[in-house]
Scaffold this motif. Sequence first.
Motif, PDB file in Angstrom:
ATOM      1  N   MET A  77       0.809  -1.218   0.000  1.00  0.00           N
ATOM      2  CA  MET A  77       0.000   0.000   0.000  1.00  0.00           C
ATOM      3  C   MET A  77       0.846   1.273   0.000  1.00  0.00           C
ATOM      4  O   MET A  77       0.404   2.319  -0.445  1.00  0.00           O
ATOM      5  CB  MET A  77      -0.934   0.004   1.214  1.00  0.00           C
ATOM      6  N   GLY A  78       2.087   1.154   0.487  1.00  0.00           N
ATOM      7  CA  GLY A  78       2.955   2.325   0.506  1.00  0.00           C
ATOM      8  C   GLY A  78       3.307   2.831  -0.881  1.00  0.00           C
ATOM      9  O   GLY A  78       3.769   3.970  -1.044  1.00  0.00           O
ATOM     10  N   LEU A  79       3.076   2.000  -1.888  1.00  0.00           N
ATOM     11  CA  LEU A  79       3.372   2.406  -3.267  1.00  0.00           C
ATOM     12  C   LEU A  79       2.279   3.285  -3.873  1.00  0.00           C
ATOM     13  O   LEU A  79       2.465   3.836  -4.952  1.00  0.00           O
ATOM     14  CB  LEU A  79       3.532   1.161  -4.148  1.00  0.00           C
ATOM     15  N   ALA A  80       1.131   3.402  -3.205  1.00  0.00           N
ATOM     16  CA  ALA A  80      -0.021   4.103  -3.783  1.00  0.00           C
ATOM     17  C   ALA A  80       0.329   5.531  -4.198  1.00  0.00           C
ATOM     18  O   ALA A  80       0.015   5.968  -5.307  1.00  0.00           O
ATOM     19  CB  ALA A  80      -1.188   4.102  -2.800  1.00  0.00           C
ATOM     20  N   LEU A 102      -3.594  -0.452  -9.539  1.00  0.00           N
ATOM     21  CA  LEU A 102      -4.637   0.235  -8.768  1.00  0.00           C
ATOM     22  C   LEU A 102      -5.939  -0.566  -8.728  1.00  0.00           C
ATOM     23  O   LEU A 102      -6.688  -0.500  -7.751  1.00  0.00           O
ATOM     24  CB  LEU A 102      -4.898   1.618  -9.374  1.00  0.00           C
ATOM     25  N   SER A 103      -6.220  -1.328  -9.802  1.00  0.00           N
ATOM     26  CA  SER A 103      -7.477  -2.069  -9.850  1.00  0.00           C
ATOM     27  C   SER A 103      -7.516  -3.217  -8.845  1.00  0.00           C
ATOM     28  O   SER A 103      -8.590  -3.734  -8.524  1.00  0.00           O
ATOM     29  CB  SER A 103      -7.717  -2.619 -11.264  1.00  0.00           C
ATOM     30  N   ILE A 104      -6.347  -3.607  -8.325  1.00  0.00           N
ATOM     31  CA  ILE A 104      -6.297  -4.674  -7.320  1.00  0.00           C
ATOM     32  C   ILE A 104      -6.909  -4.204  -6.009  1.00  0.00           C
ATOM     33  O   ILE A 104      -7.506  -4.977  -5.266  1.00  0.00           O
ATOM     34  CB  ILE A 104      -4.838  -5.130  -7.094  1.00  0.00           C
ATOM     35  N   TYR A 105      -6.777  -2.896  -5.730  1.00  0.00           N
ATOM     36  CA  TYR A 105      -7.248  -2.338  -4.468  1.00  0.00           C
ATOM     37  C   TYR A 105      -8.540  -1.558  -4.679  1.00  0.00           C
ATOM     38  O   TYR A 105      -8.763  -0.971  -5.734  1.00  0.00           O
ATOM     39  CB  TYR A 105      -6.181  -1.411  -3.869  1.00  0.00           C
ATOM     40  N   GLY A 106      -9.372  -1.553  -3.658  1.00  0.00           N
ATOM     41  CA  GLY A 106     -10.607  -0.775  -3.734  1.00  0.00           C
ATOM     42  C   GLY A 106     -10.355   0.681  -3.415  1.00  0.00           C
ATOM     43  O   GLY A 106      -9.305   1.037  -2.857  1.00  0.00           O
ATOM     44  N   PRO A 107     -11.318   1.563  -3.737  1.00  0.00           N
ATOM     45  CA  PRO A 107     -11.138   3.001  -3.487  1.00  0.00           C
ATOM     46  C   PRO A 107     -10.990   3.329  -2.006  1.00  0.00           C
ATOM     47  O   PRO A 107     -10.395   4.333  -1.648  1.00  0.00           O
ATOM     48  CB  PRO A 107     -12.408   3.618  -4.078  1.00  0.00           C
ATOM     49  N   HIS A 108     -11.514   2.460  -1.118  1.00  0.00           N
ATOM     50  CA  HIS A 108     -11.411   2.728   0.311  1.00  0.00           C
ATOM     51  C   HIS A 108     -10.030   2.377   0.864  1.00  0.00           C
ATOM     52  O   HIS A 108      -9.753   2.624   2.031  1.00  0.00           O
ATOM     53  CB  HIS A 108     -12.479   1.929   1.070  1.00  0.00           C
ATOM     54  N   SER A 109      -9.195   1.801   0.020  1.00  0.00           N
ATOM     55  CA  SER A 109      -7.858   1.399   0.481  1.00  0.00           C
ATOM     56  C   SER A 109      -6.913   2.588   0.591  1.00  0.00           C
ATOM     57  O   SER A 109      -5.876   2.493   1.260  1.00  0.00           O
ATOM     58  CB  SER A 109      -7.260   0.362  -0.480  1.00  0.00           C
ATOM     59  N   PHE A 110      -7.235   3.697  -0.070  1.00  0.00           N
ATOM     60  CA  PHE A 110      -6.322   4.832  -0.142  1.00  0.00           C
ATOM     61  C   PHE A 110      -6.871   6.024   0.638  1.00  0.00           C
ATOM     62  O   PHE A 110      -8.085   6.161   0.815  1.00  0.00           O
ATOM     63  CB  PHE A 110      -6.106   5.252  -1.602  1.00  0.00           C
ATOM     64  N   PRO A 111      -5.989   6.927   1.057  1.00  0.00           N
ATOM     65  CA  PRO A 111      -6.441   8.184   1.665  1.00  0.00           C
ATOM     66  C   PRO A 111      -7.269   8.984   0.653  1.00  0.00           C
ATOM     67  O   PRO A 111      -7.065   8.842  -0.563  1.00  0.00           O
ATOM     68  CB  PRO A 111      -5.133   8.904   2.009  1.00  0.00           C
ATOM     69  N   PRO A 112      -8.169   9.830   1.136  1.00  0.00           N
ATOM     70  CA  PRO A 112      -9.033  10.596   0.217  1.00  0.00           C
ATOM     71  C   PRO A 112      -8.267  11.392  -0.830  1.00  0.00           C
ATOM     72  O   PRO A 112      -8.663  11.444  -1.994  1.00  0.00           O
ATOM     73  CB  PRO A 112      -9.812  11.520   1.166  1.00  0.00           C
ATOM     74  N   GLN A 113      -7.148  12.029  -0.431  1.00  0.00           N
ATOM     75  CA  GLN A 113      -6.400  12.849  -1.394  1.00  0.00           C
ATOM     76  C   GLN A 113      -5.778  11.997  -2.497  1.00  0.00           C
ATOM     77  O   GLN A 113      -5.688  12.417  -3.666  1.00  0.00           O
ATOM     78  CB  GLN A 113      -5.326  13.694  -0.693  1.00  0.00           C
ATOM     79  N   THR A 114      -5.368  10.758  -2.146  1.00  0.00           N
ATOM     80  CA  THR A 114      -4.809   9.848  -3.150  1.00  0.00           C
ATOM     81  C   THR A 114      -5.892   9.395  -4.119  1.00  0.00           C
ATOM     82  O   THR A 114      -5.688   9.353  -5.336  1.00  0.00           O
ATOM     83  CB  THR A 114      -4.170   8.619  -2.474  1.00  0.00           C
ATOM     84  N   THR A 115      -7.050   9.066  -3.569  1.00  0.00           N
ATOM     85  CA  THR A 115      -8.181   8.657  -4.416  1.00  0.00           C
ATOM     86  C   THR A 115      -8.561   9.765  -5.377  1.00  0.00           C
ATOM     87  O   THR A 115      -8.830   9.520  -6.566  1.00  0.00           O
ATOM     88  CB  THR A 115      -9.397   8.271  -3.545  1.00  0.00           C
ATOM     89  N   GLN A 116      -8.585  11.001  -4.895  1.00  0.00           N
ATOM     90  CA  GLN A 116      -8.918  12.147  -5.757  1.00  0.00           C
ATOM     91  C   GLN A 116      -7.888  12.313  -6.866  1.00  0.00           C
ATOM     92  O   GLN A 116      -8.235  12.613  -8.015  1.00  0.00           O
ATOM     93  CB  GLN A 116      -9.014  13.416  -4.913  1.00  0.00           C
TER      94      GLN A 116
END
Length: 302
Positions: free
Chosen positions: A3-6, A44-58
Amino acid sequence: HFMGLAECVTLILDRLINKRDIPQMYNYYKIPCPWLQIKCLRWLSIYGPHSFPPQTTQAIESAIRGILENSSIVVDNKNNAHHAILIETVNLVIAWGAKGENMQSGMREQCMVFLARFLCTEDQNIKFLGLDAMVRMQRQEGTQLSQEEQDIVVGILQDSDVTVRKRALDVLYLGCRETNAEPVVRELVKVLPESDAAMKEVMVVKIAILAERFAPNLQWYISTMMEVILSSGDYVSDEVWHRIVQIVTNNEATRAYACETVLATLRASSYNNDTTIALGGYLLGEFGVSICMEEGMSGYEQ
């Protein structure tokens, strides 16, 4: 574990898609590092949108929006890389849509628009990829086709490639809802007589399922299935016409209509296939008495 690679992956996508800040040697037909874009999107498709902080998802959504807004469909070998990026973007939108509601619905609609454009190309591979992505999107989200998209997919049922035709049938089947069931079934019944043997049997089964599931009334179901049997009876399995018999048997109010319909069908055709004769023999044999007092429908005439 990864996850640190996000944040790193997001920065790479932003640099490649929005800023396009790379040395010229990494451009492939003016596309910045398509192979790296695809790897990042797939990761990115391996992980769901809830896996990342909001700013990363944006930031990820901003990169996706950049791909969708600056894309076009061009049939040319040098655009294969571009199409691969677009398909991988659609795959990401589909995957995230199934794992949460963070992904804006507008992006999913935009993806459907691009997939419809894929279907309008002459390239069979691109057409199949578009249909396959539509199937996955419908299975996960129940996306309904627009009238324009529906018309395009119906046209593909006449495609020269059987795998493309079967995928188009899956798209129509999965995209069928109560609101559009009647026109979809009507189009399938219309195309059925012109379809080849490789398609007819599976089409008959799907029409039978849709006609029963979404029938506005049982008379519509009976008349629709009689039309199917008349045109393609040799490809109608016993399970399909047995189901018609079961429905008529369990609904007394439909018996007279079913007998009148099957009798008219038998009379109208110069050639009746075995399925039509079997269905007619059963319905008239069991319930023909319900119409024997009508003009031209006596037991002898039946």
